[in-house]
Design a protein around this motif. Structure first.
Motif, PDB file in Angstrom:
ATOM      1  N   ALA A 149     -26.404 -47.689 -17.849  1.00 28.13           N
ATOM      2  CA  ALA A 149     -24.650 -46.397 -16.887  1.00 28.13           C
ATOM      3  C   ALA A 149     -25.965 -45.222 -16.829  1.00 28.13           C
ATOM      4  O   ALA A 149     -25.551 -44.835 -15.612  1.00 28.13           O
ATOM      5  N   LEU A 150     -27.223 -44.991 -17.875  1.00 29.08           N
ATOM      6  CA  LEU A 150     -27.502 -43.618 -17.135  1.00 29.08           C
ATOM      7  C   LEU A 150     -29.202 -43.613 -16.163  1.00 29.08           C
ATOM      8  O   LEU A 150     -29.376 -42.294 -16.312  1.00 29.08           O
ATOM      9  N   ALA A 169     -23.323 -30.190 -14.058  1.00 24.31           N
ATOM     10  CA  ALA A 169     -23.569 -30.938 -15.004  1.00 24.31           C
ATOM     11  C   ALA A 169     -23.291 -32.303 -15.357  1.00 24.31           C
ATOM     12  O   ALA A 169     -24.245 -33.514 -15.065  1.00 24.31           O
ATOM     13  N   LEU A 170     -22.372 -32.469 -15.993  1.00 22.55           N
ATOM     14  CA  LEU A 170     -21.280 -33.838 -16.377  1.00 22.55           C
ATOM     15  C   LEU A 170     -20.723 -34.318 -15.448  1.00 22.55           C
ATOM     16  O   LEU A 170     -20.358 -35.374 -14.656  1.00 22.55           O
ATOM     17  N   ILE A 171     -20.641 -33.762 -14.089  1.00 21.95           N
ATOM     18  CA  ILE A 171     -19.391 -34.597 -12.582  1.00 21.95           C
ATOM     19  C   ILE A 171     -21.015 -35.072 -12.619  1.00 21.95           C
ATOM     20  O   ILE A 171     -20.995 -36.000 -11.815  1.00 21.95           O
ATOM     21  N   ALA A 172     -23.136 -34.437 -12.478  1.00 19.77           N
ATOM     22  CA  ALA A 172     -23.192 -35.124 -12.039  1.00 19.77           C
ATOM     23  C   ALA A 172     -23.366 -36.602 -12.884  1.00 19.77           C
ATOM     24  O   ALA A 172     -24.467 -37.649 -12.343  1.00 19.77           O
ATOM     25  N   ILE A 173     -23.515 -36.270 -14.190  1.00 15.56           N
ATOM     26  CA  ILE A 173     -24.233 -37.487 -14.658  1.00 15.56           C
ATOM     27  C   ILE A 173     -22.484 -38.231 -15.170  1.00 15.56           C
ATOM     28  O   ILE A 173     -23.652 -40.123 -15.115  1.00 15.56           O
ATOM     29  N   GLY A 174     -21.677 -37.919 -14.648  1.00 16.28           N
ATOM     30  CA  GLY A 174     -20.469 -38.727 -14.138  1.00 16.28           C
ATOM     31  C   GLY A 174     -20.842 -39.446 -13.143  1.00 16.28           C
ATOM     32  O   GLY A 174     -20.194 -40.942 -13.053  1.00 16.28           O
ATOM     33  N   VAL A 175     -21.317 -39.543 -11.967  1.00 10.26           N
ATOM     34  CA  VAL A 175     -21.924 -40.189 -10.549  1.00 10.26           C
ATOM     35  C   VAL A 175     -23.082 -41.283 -11.002  1.00 10.26           C
ATOM     36  O   VAL A 175     -22.534 -41.831 -10.447  1.00 10.26           O
ATOM     37  N   ARG A 176     -23.951 -40.824 -12.196  1.00 10.76           N
ATOM     38  CA  ARG A 176     -24.476 -41.561 -11.877  1.00 10.76           C
ATOM     39  C   ARG A 176     -23.830 -42.844 -12.990  1.00 10.76           C
ATOM     40  O   ARG A 176     -24.414 -44.528 -12.463  1.00 10.76           O
ATOM     41  N   ILE A 177     -23.100 -42.270 -13.739  1.00  9.40           N
ATOM     42  CA  ILE A 177     -22.706 -43.553 -14.958  1.00  9.40           C
ATOM     43  C   ILE A 177     -21.585 -44.787 -13.817  1.00  9.40           C
ATOM     44  O   ILE A 177     -22.211 -45.917 -13.576  1.00  9.40           O
ATOM     45  N   TYR A 178     -20.629 -43.793 -12.712  1.00 10.53           N
ATOM     46  CA  TYR A 178     -20.161 -44.238 -11.738  1.00 10.53           C
ATOM     47  C   TYR A 178     -20.494 -45.518 -11.095  1.00 10.53           C
ATOM     48  O   TYR A 178     -20.188 -46.407 -10.925  1.00 10.53           O
ATOM     49  N   MET A 236     -14.131 -31.331 -15.511  1.00 12.37           N
ATOM     50  CA  MET A 236     -14.946 -31.822 -16.602  1.00 12.37           C
ATOM     51  C   MET A 236     -14.945 -33.199 -17.306  1.00 12.37           C
ATOM     52  O   MET A 236     -15.567 -33.817 -17.076  1.00 12.37           O
ATOM     53  N   LEU A 237     -13.588 -33.476 -17.842  1.00 10.81           N
ATOM     54  CA  LEU A 237     -13.016 -34.104 -18.901  1.00 10.81           C
ATOM     55  C   LEU A 237     -12.199 -35.306 -17.806  1.00 10.81           C
ATOM     56  O   LEU A 237     -12.763 -36.723 -17.998  1.00 10.81           O
ATOM     57  N   ALA A 238     -11.621 -34.799 -16.654  1.00 11.78           N
ATOM     58  CA  ALA A 238     -11.504 -36.249 -15.793  1.00 11.78           C
ATOM     59  C   ALA A 238     -12.808 -37.332 -15.189  1.00 11.78           C
ATOM     60  O   ALA A 238     -12.491 -38.029 -14.996  1.00 11.78           O
ATOM     61  N   ALA A 239     -13.835 -36.282 -14.902  1.00  5.09           N
ATOM     62  CA  ALA A 239     -14.766 -37.085 -14.101  1.00  5.09           C
ATOM     63  C   ALA A 239     -15.594 -38.058 -14.849  1.00  5.09           C
ATOM     64  O   ALA A 239     -16.339 -39.285 -15.234  1.00  5.09           O
ATOM     65  N   MET A 240     -15.723 -36.985 -16.779  1.00  7.42           N
ATOM     66  CA  MET A 240     -15.590 -38.119 -18.129  1.00  7.42           C
ATOM     67  C   MET A 240     -15.079 -38.919 -18.454  1.00  7.42           C
ATOM     68  O   MET A 240     -15.738 -40.436 -18.377  1.00  7.42           O
ATOM     69  N   PHE A 241     -13.457 -39.505 -17.518  1.00 11.34           N
ATOM     70  CA  PHE A 241     -12.926 -40.229 -17.760  1.00 11.34           C
ATOM     71  C   PHE A 241     -13.188 -41.424 -16.723  1.00 11.34           C
ATOM     72  O   PHE A 241     -13.315 -42.360 -17.305  1.00 11.34           O
ATOM     73  N   ALA A 242     -13.623 -41.345 -15.528  1.00 10.20           N
ATOM     74  CA  ALA A 242     -13.907 -42.037 -14.969  1.00 10.20           C
ATOM     75  C   ALA A 242     -15.179 -42.780 -14.832  1.00 10.20           C
ATOM     76  O   ALA A 242     -14.982 -43.489 -14.583  1.00 10.20           O
TER      77      ALA A 242
END
Length: 366
Positions: free
Chosen positions: A362-363, A337-346, A250-256
């Motif tokens: 980003a969102l 959920a946070l991975i899904a958000i992270g993918v969108r930001i990425y 979860m944290l790695a996805a958010m940092f990426a």
């Protein structure tokens, strides 16, 4: 670098993600700074275990000058230093050779007198005192000091991994944007696959480092005769590993994701600070309130603190059998959920160079 040899060569998304993960792992393993920091961390773990063992083994008895050795017979924890006169005992106290002196004195009710330098010898007084029988209502309860050490141990492992590998993955994303390598990568790998590979590669590195630390700790505690703590930890460690894996992903996805929002290394802090706070605040909350059952119970269901708080409750024996399952379920749903958000930001930020991408941009939906 990932390349394709012909338009007809198409690899599955899983295979491509593994290739990206392999690239992340090999790049990091070739970094001298990473290898040196890992070596230092392992040495610190081993050194801490050895130091604790030596400190426990070399605990010295209290040195006390005594005019009559019979005055201290049968009292453990005291090293009697025989002297012939009271003056000689006083001189040893003044010189700091002994903590205090016990001399015969018929003018006192107990028939002895204690001589000290500037402060009452509390350790000696405690050893000489007659302690009444003590009945423990909960003899199986975990001592507060041990509970703190376990909370600190779980916390520092998770916190160190998050603060070591989290910023690393963010820096890797920014470096690829700065050097335009990301444009080459995206020609061969879909954005989501690239994101997945980077998260998986970083997670594998973190798990590998933690496994080395765990192995070093087990060997060190066993060799130094401190393996009783390992037996007591038991299931708590197993649950910690499970929570660590899910929580770190979860944290790695958010940092990426937050790393993709900037194009310069100097700007990383502007977007990763919120994620850093989400790591630091729960960590300190669990450490400082480890003796507060209500706070620890609440924190054991908060996704960012559950990897530390729930294993701590399991060690203390205050969690029901179903609670770690519920907490892990909440953490897993939050991670998805946070991975899904992270993918969108990425996806929205990766190819935007120059100024920092705003959170709104980003969102936004592509």
């Amino acid at each position: 670098m990932i390349t394709t040899t012909s338009p007809d060569l198409r690899l599955g998304s899983g295979r491509l993600a593994l290739l990206v993960a392999e690239r992340e792992i090999t790049t990091r393993l070739r970094s001298k700074s990473f290898l040196i920091s890992t070596g230092i961390l392992l040495l610190l773990v081993l050194g801490g275990i050895i130091f604790g063992s030596i400190t426990a083994a070399t605990a010295e008895d209290t040195r006390v000058a005594v005019t009559d050795s019979a005055l201290l017979d049968g009292i453990e924890g005291i090293e009697a230093v025989p002297v012939d006169t009271v003056d000689e005992a006083e001189q040893l106290v003044r010189d700091g050779e002994v903590e205090a002196a016990v001399v015969a004195d018929d003018s006192t009710d107990l028939g002895v007198r204690i001589i000290a330098d500037t402060d009452p010898p509390l350790t000696l007084l405690a050893l000489l005192s007659e302690t009444p029988p003590v009945e423990l209502l909960d003899p199986d309860a975990i001592p507060g000091g041990l509970a703190y050490l376990v909370a600190f141990g779980f916390g520092i492992v998770f916190f160190t991994a998050a603060m070591t590998f989290g910023p690393t993955i963010a820096q890797s994303v920014v470096e690829e944007k700065q050097t335009r390598v990301v444009e080459i990568l995206l020609a061969a790998v879909p954005t989501r696959v690239l994101f997945t590979g980077k998260v998986v590669g970083t997670a594998v590195l973190a798990f590998g480092q933690i496994a080395l630390i765990a192995a070093m700790a087990i060997v060190g505690l066993t060799v130094t005769g401190q393996d009783e703590l390992l037996v007591g930890l038991g299931a708590a460690v197993v649950w910690f590993v499970v929570f660590f894996i899910v929580g770190f992903v979860m944290l790695a996805a958010m940092f990426a994701a937050t790393g993709a929002m900037v194009s310069r290394q100097e700007d990383i802090g502007a977007t990763t600070t919120p994620v850093t706070m989400l790591v630091m605040l729960p960590y300190f909350a669990v450490i400082f309130f480890n003796d507060n059952p209500l706070v620890v119970t609440i924190m054991s269901y908060v996704p960012f603190s559950a990897p530390v708080a729930m294993p701590l409750r399991l060690f203390l024996g205050t969690a029901e059998w179903w609670e770690p399952l519920l907490s892990l379920g909440i953490l897993a749903v939050s991670t998805v959920a946070l991975i899904a958000i992270g993918v969108r930001i990425y996806e929205n930020s990766l190819l935007r160079l120059g100024a920092r991408v705003s959170w709104r941009e980003a969102l936004s939906r592509p």
